[in-house]
Design a protein around this motif. Sequence first.
Motif, short mmCIF file in Angstrom:
data_model
loop_
_atom_site.label_atom_id
_atom_site.label_comp_id
_atom_site.label_asym_id
_atom_site.label_seq_id
_atom_site.Cartn_x
_atom_site.Cartn_y
_atom_site.Cartn_z
N ALA A 206 -24.26 23.40 10.65
CA ALA A 206 -23.19 24.40 10.61
C ALA A 206 -23.71 25.62 9.85
O ALA A 206 -24.43 25.48 8.86
N ALA A 207 -23.38 26.77 10.32
CA ALA A 207 -23.87 28.00 9.69
C ALA A 207 -22.74 29.01 9.64
O ALA A 207 -21.77 28.88 10.38
N HIS B 265 -22.84 29.12 6.15
CA HIS B 265 -22.67 28.62 4.78
C HIS B 265 -22.32 29.74 3.80
O HIS B 265 -22.78 29.76 2.68
N SER B 266 -21.52 30.68 4.23
CA SER B 266 -21.20 31.81 3.37
C SER B 266 -19.76 31.83 2.89
O SER B 266 -19.38 32.74 2.18
N SER B 267 -18.97 30.84 3.28
CA SER B 267 -17.57 30.86 2.86
C SER B 267 -17.03 29.44 2.78
O SER B 267 -17.74 28.47 3.02
N ASP C 281 -16.79 26.21 5.71
CA ASP C 281 -17.60 25.00 5.86
C ASP C 281 -16.78 23.75 5.58
O ASP C 281 -17.01 22.70 6.16
N CYS D 99 -16.32 20.16 7.59
CA CYS D 99 -16.43 18.85 6.93
C CYS D 99 -15.20 17.99 7.20
O CYS D 99 -15.32 16.81 7.53
N ILE E 124 -23.20 16.25 2.57
CA ILE E 124 -23.59 17.65 2.70
C ILE E 124 -24.82 17.90 1.85
O ILE E 124 -25.18 17.09 1.01
N SER F 201 -26.19 20.23 -1.04
CA SER F 201 -25.56 21.06 -2.06
C SER F 201 -26.48 21.23 -3.25
O SER F 201 -27.35 20.39 -3.50
N ASN G 45 -23.77 21.81 -8.68
CA ASN G 45 -22.38 21.65 -8.24
C ASN G 45 -21.81 20.28 -8.61
O ASN G 45 -20.60 20.13 -8.75
#
Length: 160
Positions: free
Chosen positions: A87-88, A90-92, A95, A99, A107, A109, A113
Amino acid sequence: QSVLQGIILLPLRATCLTLILLLAWLFASIATFCQHGRGSVPLKGWRRRMIRTTLSGLTRTAFFVMGFQVKVKGKVASLSEAPIIVAAPHSSFFDAIVCALTGMPSIVSRAENLSTPVFGTILSSLQPVAVSRQDPDSRKNTVAEITKRALSRGQWPQVI
């Protein structure tokens, strides 16, 4: 009219989201309580089912409370068909929708985190592939871990 709706909806939505977040933390804590080999051994049985069903449902509910209605067209690929989901960009937070719709896969990460107070517990229950930005071998270790999980023949959940 918009101001009035904001005055009513904002506290209501914030209260609901807080409740959903605390429930997610509670279920994640129960599922990972006394887990042997935390992070190195896949969750099995009731623990894995609990994470898939409750966290997926709570995440969908949270997005509904925020005003998002997601409609899925087609069929989500099974673990045997696609052990890795890409999935792309990954800026907000979108995502998280992916999931929730794919059954809460593992994922990739940042390792930092996992130490966040409430979100870290929830994230740990998803059994993420933790990437350390200080480790020079991190990229190689991450690829090796993703490959190990993809070739595990269903022992590990899908990786996104």
